[in-house]
Write an enzyme that holds these catalytic residues in place. Structure first.
Site, PDB file in Angstrom:
ATOM      1  CB  SER A 116      67.780  45.096  56.703  1.00 61.12           C
ATOM      2  OG  SER A 116      66.587  45.786  56.378  1.00 61.12           O
ATOM      3  N   PRO A 122      69.494  54.585  58.904  1.00 57.00           N
ATOM      4  CG  PRO A 122      70.762  54.392  60.833  1.00 57.00           C
ATOM      5  CD  PRO A 122      70.885  54.648  59.374  1.00 57.00           C
ATOM      6  CE  LYS A 135      68.685  43.486  60.364  1.00 54.65           C
ATOM      7  NZ  LYS A 135      69.169  42.097  60.190  1.00 54.65           N
TER       8      LYS A 135
END
Length: 221
Positions: A116, A122, A135
């Site tokens: 992503s 993040p 991720k």
């Protein structure tokens, strides 16, 4: 254009993006193995070129079995949980680490990971921070694994019709955007077919004037 031979294991094959991956592989007559947690989740995926592998849990043992006779892996795994840290960790990180270990033993030639955008930052999207962190750790494990990899970071996912323009940039792209799941799936498959995709980490969003996801030179960035 890479000369791809062999079978592709697709993780997350019954998901919205994974089903598009299977459809793309079937359209190209590329042998595939769709990994699903139950026979019910495999409905509509099998074909003369696609077999179903039942993996109740994507742990090391089941992955080892699913990887038998496989040349490459496309992972379209993604959790639907926004808050359960245990589920997020298992889906987004632990499964990929297990995959890496099993893929190295199976001498898999390439792993294509759908991640992503914003895994580099993040905290930029507070509701997704835990997911993006997991991720990112999965990406780092793959990059340092010694396996040939391609990491694809799509923008926001839509169920719009694919076949539109796809903009490809080195990760991280300092902007945001949307992209159709069908186009994301095609980029994942093209990563096996175009040699420039090897050991690349890219971001993708829709831009009308960029050409389709099937264009040659997609990964020349």
């Amino acid at each position: 254009m890479a000369d791809f031979h062999g079978r592709v294991l697709v993780l997350g094959a019954n998901g919205e993006t994974g089903r598009h991956v299977i459809a793309s592989l079937q359209g190209k007559q590329i042998p595939a193995r769709a990994a699903v947690r139950s026979a019910e989740k495999g409905d509509g995926l099998s074909s003369p070129t696609t077999e179903i592998a039942i993996c109740e849990q994507l742990d090391g043992e089941s992955l080892t079995t699913a990887l038998q006779g496989v040349s490459a892996v496309i992972s379209a795994i993604g959790t639907r949980s926004m808050s359960d840290k245990e589920i997020i960790e298992e889906s987004e990180h632990t499964t990929i680490v297990n995959l890496i270990t099993a893929a190295k033993k199976a001498m898999v030639k390439q792993v294509v990971l759908c991640s992503s955008m914003s895994t580099n930052m993040p905290e930029r999207i507070p509701p997704l921070t835990h997911i993006l962190r997991a991720k990112r750790r999965a990406e780092e494990a793959l990059i340092t694994s010694g396996l040939t990899y391609t990491i694809v970071h799509p923008g926001g996912l839509s169920n719009d019709q694919g076949g539109q323009g796809v903009f490809v940039a080195p990760h991280p792209l300092p902007t945001s955007g949307m992209i159709a799941r069908q186009d994301v799936a095609e980029v994942l498959v093209q990563a096996l077919l175009q040699s420039e995709a090897r050991n690349q980490s890219i971001d993708i969003i829709s831009l009308p004037d960029q050409g389709s996801a099937t264009r040659q030179g997609l990964f020349k960035i």
